[in-house]
Design a protein around this motif. Sequence first.
Motif, PDB file in Angstrom:
ATOM      1  N   GLU A 100      55.528   7.396  84.353  1.00 41.25           N
ATOM      2  CA  GLU A 100      56.917   7.517  84.858  1.00 41.25           C
ATOM      3  C   GLU A 100      56.987   9.072  84.987  1.00 41.25           C
ATOM      4  OE1 GLU A 100      58.867   3.168  84.019  1.00 41.25           O
ATOM      5  OE2 GLU A 100      59.254   4.769  82.720  1.00 41.25           O
ATOM      6  N   ASN A 101      56.885   9.501  83.973  1.00 39.41           N
ATOM      7  CA  ASN A 101      57.012  11.057  83.760  1.00 39.41           C
ATOM      8  C   ASN A 101      56.160  11.866  84.746  1.00 39.41           C
ATOM      9  OD1 ASN A 101      58.774  12.579  81.736  1.00 39.41           O
ATOM     10  ND2 ASN A 101      58.085  10.633  80.426  1.00 39.41           N
ATOM     11  N   LEU A 102      54.818  11.386  84.789  1.00 40.87           N
ATOM     12  CA  LEU A 102      54.072  11.890  85.661  1.00 40.87           C
ATOM     13  C   LEU A 102      54.339  11.863  87.264  1.00 40.87           C
ATOM     14  CD1 LEU A 102      50.370  11.150  84.485  1.00 40.87           C
ATOM     15  CD2 LEU A 102      51.563  13.266  84.074  1.00 40.87           C
ATOM     16  N   ARG A 103      54.973  10.369  87.514  1.00 41.71           N
ATOM     17  CA  ARG A 103      55.178  10.117  89.004  1.00 41.71           C
ATOM     18  C   ARG A 103      56.389  11.061  89.173  1.00 41.71           C
ATOM     19  NH1 ARG A 103      56.938   4.323  89.135  1.00 41.71           N
ATOM     20  NH2 ARG A 103      55.225   3.745  87.904  1.00 41.71           N
ATOM     21  N   LEU A 104      57.218  11.419  88.197  1.00 43.28           N
ATOM     22  CA  LEU A 104      58.483  12.423  88.653  1.00 43.28           C
ATOM     23  C   LEU A 104      57.794  13.832  88.942  1.00 43.28           C
ATOM     24  CD1 LEU A 104      61.164  11.956  85.890  1.00 43.28           C
ATOM     25  CD2 LEU A 104      61.417  11.417  88.070  1.00 43.28           C
ATOM     26  N   GLY A 105      56.734  14.115  88.363  1.00 42.80           N
ATOM     27  CA  GLY A 105      56.229  15.514  88.937  1.00 42.80           C
ATOM     28  C   GLY A 105      55.582  15.454  90.237  1.00 42.80           C
ATOM     29  N   GLY A 106      55.374  14.215  90.803  1.00 46.57           N
ATOM     30  CA  GLY A 106      54.762  14.107  92.222  1.00 46.57           C
ATOM     31  C   GLY A 106      55.664  13.665  93.130  1.00 46.57           C
ATOM     32  N   LEU A 107      56.891  13.504  92.770  1.00 46.50           N
ATOM     33  CA  LEU A 107      58.039  13.104  93.739  1.00 46.50           C
ATOM     34  C   LEU A 107      57.931  13.619  95.094  1.00 46.50           C
ATOM     35  CD1 LEU A 107      61.213  12.155  91.813  1.00 46.50           C
ATOM     36  CD2 LEU A 107      59.613  10.585  92.813  1.00 46.50           C
ATOM     37  N   ARG A 112      52.209   7.834  98.910  1.00 46.68           N
ATOM     38  CA  ARG A 112      51.983   7.075  97.800  1.00 46.68           C
ATOM     39  C   ARG A 112      50.541   7.328  97.140  1.00 46.68           C
ATOM     40  NH1 ARG A 112      53.834   1.080  96.977  1.00 46.68           N
ATOM     41  NH2 ARG A 112      55.876   1.928  97.591  1.00 46.68           N
ATOM     42  N   ARG A 113      49.836   7.373  98.273  1.00 46.40           N
ATOM     43  CA  ARG A 113      48.326   7.105  97.839  1.00 46.40           C
ATOM     44  C   ARG A 113      47.804   8.683  97.567  1.00 46.40           C
ATOM     45  NH1 ARG A 113      44.465   5.899 102.534  1.00 46.40           N
ATOM     46  NH2 ARG A 113      45.648   3.829 102.708  1.00 46.40           N
ATOM     47  N   ASP A 114      48.399   9.682  97.861  1.00 46.31           N
ATOM     48  CA  ASP A 114      48.352  11.141  97.438  1.00 46.31           C
ATOM     49  C   ASP A 114      48.916  10.949  95.917  1.00 46.31           C
ATOM     50  OD1 ASP A 114      47.572  13.696  97.919  1.00 46.31           O
ATOM     51  OD2 ASP A 114      49.580  14.298  98.859  1.00 46.31           O
ATOM     52  N   ARG A 115      49.918  10.658  95.712  1.00 44.31           N
ATOM     53  CA  ARG A 115      50.370  10.736  94.499  1.00 44.31           C
ATOM     54  C   ARG A 115      49.620  10.083  93.432  1.00 44.31           C
ATOM     55  NH1 ARG A 115      55.984  10.123  96.840  1.00 44.31           N
ATOM     56  NH2 ARG A 115      55.814   7.808  96.552  1.00 44.31           N
ATOM     57  N   ALA A 116      49.223   8.638  93.539  1.00 41.65           N
ATOM     58  CA  ALA A 116      48.243   7.976  92.728  1.00 41.65           C
ATOM     59  C   ALA A 116      47.089   8.682  92.555  1.00 41.65           C
ATOM     60  CB  ALA A 116      48.267   6.640  93.576  1.00 41.65           C
ATOM     61  N   ARG A 117      46.524   9.451  93.583  1.00 44.11           N
ATOM     62  CA  ARG A 117      45.391  10.223  93.167  1.00 44.11           C
ATOM     63  C   ARG A 117      45.385  11.317  92.416  1.00 44.11           C
ATOM     64  NH1 ARG A 117      43.414  12.101  98.451  1.00 44.11           N
ATOM     65  NH2 ARG A 117      44.119  13.983  98.016  1.00 44.11           N
ATOM     66  N   SER A 118      46.572  12.031  92.591  1.00 48.72           N
ATOM     67  CA  SER A 118      47.172  12.978  91.520  1.00 48.72           C
ATOM     68  C   SER A 118      47.055  12.736  90.158  1.00 48.72           C
ATOM     69  CB  SER A 118      48.455  13.805  91.937  1.00 48.72           C
ATOM     70  OG  SER A 118      48.274  14.848  92.952  1.00 48.72           O
ATOM     71  N   ALA A 119      47.906  11.532  89.924  1.00 53.10           N
ATOM     72  CA  ALA A 119      47.967  10.954  88.749  1.00 53.10           C
ATOM     73  C   ALA A 119      46.725  10.602  87.957  1.00 53.10           C
ATOM     74  CB  ALA A 119      49.091   9.619  88.807  1.00 53.10           C
ATOM     75  N   ARG A 130      45.759   9.275  79.020  1.00 51.67           N
ATOM     76  CA  ARG A 130      45.303   8.024  79.741  1.00 51.67           C
ATOM     77  C   ARG A 130      45.512   6.791  78.951  1.00 51.67           C
ATOM     78  NH1 ARG A 130      39.998   9.562  81.456  1.00 51.67           N
ATOM     79  NH2 ARG A 130      39.270   9.001  79.379  1.00 51.67           N
ATOM     80  N   GLU A 131      45.241   6.863  77.390  1.00 50.99           N
ATOM     81  CA  GLU A 131      45.364   5.624  76.389  1.00 50.99           C
ATOM     82  C   GLU A 131      46.819   5.378  76.300  1.00 50.99           C
ATOM     83  OE1 GLU A 131      43.280   7.316  72.963  1.00 50.99           O
ATOM     84  OE2 GLU A 131      41.484   7.860  74.200  1.00 50.99           O
ATOM     85  N   ARG A 132      47.568   6.274  76.780  1.00 55.40           N
ATOM     86  CA  ARG A 132      49.089   5.901  76.616  1.00 55.40           C
ATOM     87  C   ARG A 132      49.876   5.868  77.724  1.00 55.40           C
ATOM     88  NH1 ARG A 132      46.599   8.635  72.596  1.00 55.40           N
ATOM     89  NH2 ARG A 132      47.051   8.259  70.494  1.00 55.40           N
ATOM     90  N   VAL A 133      49.367   5.468  78.607  1.00 58.00           N
ATOM     91  CA  VAL A 133      49.795   5.715  80.001  1.00 58.00           C
ATOM     92  C   VAL A 133      51.203   4.761  80.130  1.00 58.00           C
ATOM     93  CG1 VAL A 133      48.730   3.897  81.274  1.00 58.00           C
ATOM     94  CG2 VAL A 133      49.319   6.002  82.307  1.00 58.00           C
ATOM     95  N   SER A 134      51.316   3.550  79.311  1.00 54.47           N
ATOM     96  CA  SER A 134      52.422   2.848  79.434  1.00 54.47           C
ATOM     97  C   SER A 134      53.238   2.893  78.484  1.00 54.47           C
ATOM     98  CB  SER A 134      52.037   1.143  79.312  1.00 54.47           C
ATOM     99  OG  SER A 134      50.884   1.021  80.616  1.00 54.47           O
ATOM    100  N   ARG A 135      53.204   3.732  77.529  1.00 55.19           N
ATOM    101  CA  ARG A 135      54.039   4.084  76.182  1.00 55.19           C
ATOM    102  C   ARG A 135      55.032   4.991  76.564  1.00 55.19           C
ATOM    103  NH1 ARG A 135      50.393   4.768  71.479  1.00 55.19           N
ATOM    104  NH2 ARG A 135      49.163   2.993  71.510  1.00 55.19           N
ATOM    105  N   MET A 155      50.864  17.611  88.701  1.00 53.41           N
ATOM    106  CA  MET A 155      50.863  16.530  89.636  1.00 53.41           C
ATOM    107  C   MET A 155      51.361  17.365  90.892  1.00 53.41           C
ATOM    108  SD  MET A 155      50.778  13.329  88.925  1.00 53.41           S
ATOM    109  CE  MET A 155      51.577  12.544  90.067  1.00 53.41           C
ATOM    110  N   ALA A 156      51.809  18.323  91.130  1.00 52.90           N
ATOM    111  CA  ALA A 156      52.356  19.151  92.123  1.00 52.90           C
ATOM    112  C   ALA A 156      51.247  19.911  92.786  1.00 52.90           C
ATOM    113  CB  ALA A 156      53.614  19.907  91.661  1.00 52.90           C
ATOM    114  N   ARG A 157      50.136  19.745  92.016  1.00 52.26           N
ATOM    115  CA  ARG A 157      48.744  20.869  92.519  1.00 52.26           C
ATOM    116  C   ARG A 157      49.311  22.161  92.738  1.00 52.26           C
ATOM    117  NH1 ARG A 157      44.704  17.055  94.220  1.00 52.26           N
ATOM    118  NH2 ARG A 157      45.686  15.213  94.784  1.00 52.26           N
ATOM    119  N   PRO A 158      49.926  22.754  91.534  1.00 53.17           N
ATOM    120  CA  PRO A 158      50.454  24.189  91.714  1.00 53.17           C
ATOM    121  C   PRO A 158      49.103  25.176  91.957  1.00 53.17           C
ATOM    122  CG  PRO A 158      50.537  23.508  89.486  1.00 53.17           C
ATOM    123  CD  PRO A 158      49.988  22.291  90.167  1.00 53.17           C
ATOM    124  N   ARG A 159      49.539  26.206  92.400  1.00 51.14           N
ATOM    125  CA  ARG A 159      48.492  27.421  92.153  1.00 51.14           C
ATOM    126  C   ARG A 159      48.959  28.311  91.081  1.00 51.14           C
ATOM    127  NH1 ARG A 159      48.782  29.983  98.229  1.00 51.14           N
ATOM    128  NH2 ARG A 159      51.019  29.275  98.012  1.00 51.14           N
TER     129      ARG A 159
END
Length: 240
Positions: A100-107, A112-119, A130-135, A155-159
């Motif tokens: 959920e934290n990661l998703r906030l960064g890509g809001l 949605r597909r773009d966000r999922a790929r970034s995550a 990756r091992e703690r993704v649901s915690r 997640m925002a693919r910054p430069r």
Amino acid sequence: MAERPMLSVEGLTACYGAVTALNGVSMSVPRGGICAVLGANGAGKTTLLRTLSGLKRAESGRVLLDGADITRLPAERHVRHGLAHVPEGGGVIAELTVEENLRLGGLWRAGRRDRARSAAEVLELFPPLRERVSRPAATLSGGERQMLALGRALMARPRVLLLDEPSLGLAPLVTRQIMRMLLDLRAERDLTVVLVEQNARSALSVSDHGLVLNQGEVAMAEDAGRLLADDRMRHAYLGF
Ligand code: ATP
């Protein structure tokens, strides 16, 4: 002809009421460069990052991102221009899961597909996440939280990535891991990084360039290797 800097700062001044926190600061970071911003408490380091990312209004001066003037844009527009800011402490939300934290960064990203790929890409970069993704983020160690903060910014693919004290509260070994990650990110994503640190030695060890602030002004701007090697500078400005 010299390549245009990725980040260019010209005569930046910022105030809190009567206090001038930044006074005519200029700096320039090439594409893929890592610049350490150092200095004592209250030197203006955090204010510099906040002004670069539009969280604090500049009194005067300019900030150019790959040649585009972003000085007067609101903070959320800075993200769209490719500038991400990881504040001191990381700013992750403890009650939300890693995912959920990661998703906030890509809001703000469109699809949605773009966000999922970034995550997926971010989780690839940080196996412990990756091992703690649901915690919940509250269950992460300090180093993992800092990784999550970095991942959320990515997640925002910054430069350009602005990092405020990523080593704060971390053990030396974990600090070294985080610093090494910056080198990997630069190599893999051509990221340009501005790294604010109290820990001058570890910051300079991964930086190309060092900028020392003193009472809101640039006291020194030098090649990082030269700053590390010069005893007089180290004693005068870096405290080691
Ligand atoms: P630190 O390492 O302690 O975080 P810093 O180098 O990041 O220090 P800043 O936090 O940018 O320094 O502070 C620069 C100056 O601005 C200091 O004199 C500080 O007291 C002042 N300052 C910072 N934030 C505020 C604020 N919200 N209101 C008033 N003055 C502030």
